[in-house]
Write a protein that holds these residues in place. Sequence first.
Motif, PDB file in Angstrom:
ATOM      1  N   UNK A  62      13.056  47.067  60.674  1.00  0.00           N
ATOM      2  CA  UNK A  62      14.344  47.614  60.224  1.00  0.00           C
ATOM      3  C   UNK A  62      14.687  47.254  58.788  1.00  0.00           C
ATOM      4  N   UNK A  63      13.672  47.066  57.952  1.00  0.00           N
ATOM      5  CA  UNK A  63      13.950  46.815  56.547  1.00  0.00           C
ATOM      6  C   UNK A  63      14.446  48.106  55.896  1.00  0.00           C
ATOM      7  N   UNK A  86      14.733  37.532  52.116  1.00  0.00           N
ATOM      8  CA  UNK A  86      16.130  37.901  52.355  1.00  0.00           C
ATOM      9  C   UNK A  86      16.259  38.749  53.617  1.00  0.00           C
ATOM     10  N   UNK A  87      15.303  39.666  53.796  1.00  0.00           N
ATOM     11  CA  UNK A  87      15.367  40.494  54.996  1.00  0.00           C
ATOM     12  C   UNK A  87      15.073  39.677  56.241  1.00  0.00           C
ATOM     13  N   UNK A  88      14.128  38.755  56.164  1.00  0.00           N
ATOM     14  CA  UNK A  88      13.828  37.904  57.316  1.00  0.00           C
ATOM     15  C   UNK A  88      15.041  37.059  57.699  1.00  0.00           C
ATOM     16  N   UNK A  93      19.483  36.018  61.497  1.00  0.00           N
ATOM     17  CA  UNK A  93      20.909  36.004  61.792  1.00  0.00           C
ATOM     18  C   UNK A  93      21.237  37.008  62.898  1.00  0.00           C
ATOM     19  N   UNK A  94      20.627  38.193  62.815  1.00  0.00           N
ATOM     20  CA  UNK A  94      20.846  39.202  63.847  1.00  0.00           C
ATOM     21  C   UNK A  94      20.312  38.732  65.191  1.00  0.00           C
ATOM     22  N   UNK A 100      23.374  35.077  71.293  1.00  0.00           N
ATOM     23  CA  UNK A 100      24.733  34.716  71.693  1.00  0.00           C
ATOM     24  C   UNK A 100      25.316  35.780  72.626  1.00  0.00           C
ATOM     25  N   UNK A 101      25.075  37.049  72.292  1.00  0.00           N
ATOM     26  CA  UNK A 101      25.608  38.129  73.103  1.00  0.00           C
ATOM     27  C   UNK A 101      24.965  38.146  74.477  1.00  0.00           C
TER      28      UNK A 101
END
Length: 275
Positions: A62-63, A86-88, A93-94, A100-101
């Motif tokens: 999904x870059x 930065x993308x990694x 984070x996602x 968590x969800x």
Amino acid sequence: MTSTLPIGDFSRATHLSVKMLRHYHELGLLEPADVDADSGYRRYAAGQIVTAQVIRRFRDLDMPLGDIHAVLQARDVETRNQVIASHLARLESSLARTRETVASLRGLLDRPQDSSVPVDHRHVAAAPAAVITDIVDKAEVVAWYRGAMGEVAATLSAQGINPAGPLGGIFDTELFTEDRGQATIFLPCHPLPQPVGRVGTTVIPPAELATIVHLGSSTEVDRTYGALADYVTQHALAVDGPIREYYLVGPSDTPDESRWQTEVGWPIFQTRPRA
């Protein structure tokens, strides 16, 4: 023997559809080695297969296409790796949010809403306070209120003023119903500070509230809101007005989210005599 592949063969070799290859050409992301001037037919060099495979791997992660273009056009390894790193970081984070969800969903299925959580009724007196008020998108409200918390607290500290109570928040109904609305972070104090930057002053109005304490981060705060709404529906008279939160223990007190305590207040028409 030709050294280029027609677009169909290149599509089979790279597992990228012809439609996608045309799209990447239009974006300047993967330009064919040759384009027939009359027919517009595209041909690709065999050496472009690896580039196409790299693009496909990045898209699987999904870059954004702009970032992929920056990677492919990078003049040095450091620049390229910075974009990838930065993308990694965004992916990590996602992934953390996804975990968590998932944990929250499992908890919701395994542990139905707890109606035994104590709910109190209390009158909140008017209080002069330092405030920051903005129109905020619901998706950004957590980041916004954490920043506002720090800014309000720092303003009081810089002017040598001690808080007269815990940090609080006031959130208009539109923030929940329309995903965008007014939010206020306030810190009761006396005397009031000189306004600086976003920080102003006001008097927080009095209110009658049904309150419940949420323990932990904001990940499952909706369950606490749900329990409070269920209580108010059955045991109190709800009135129109913004939801209030009081951050009894928060980010400024400890980085351990499991120790955070947020009192949520639902506006009601008080029918109990005050103690």
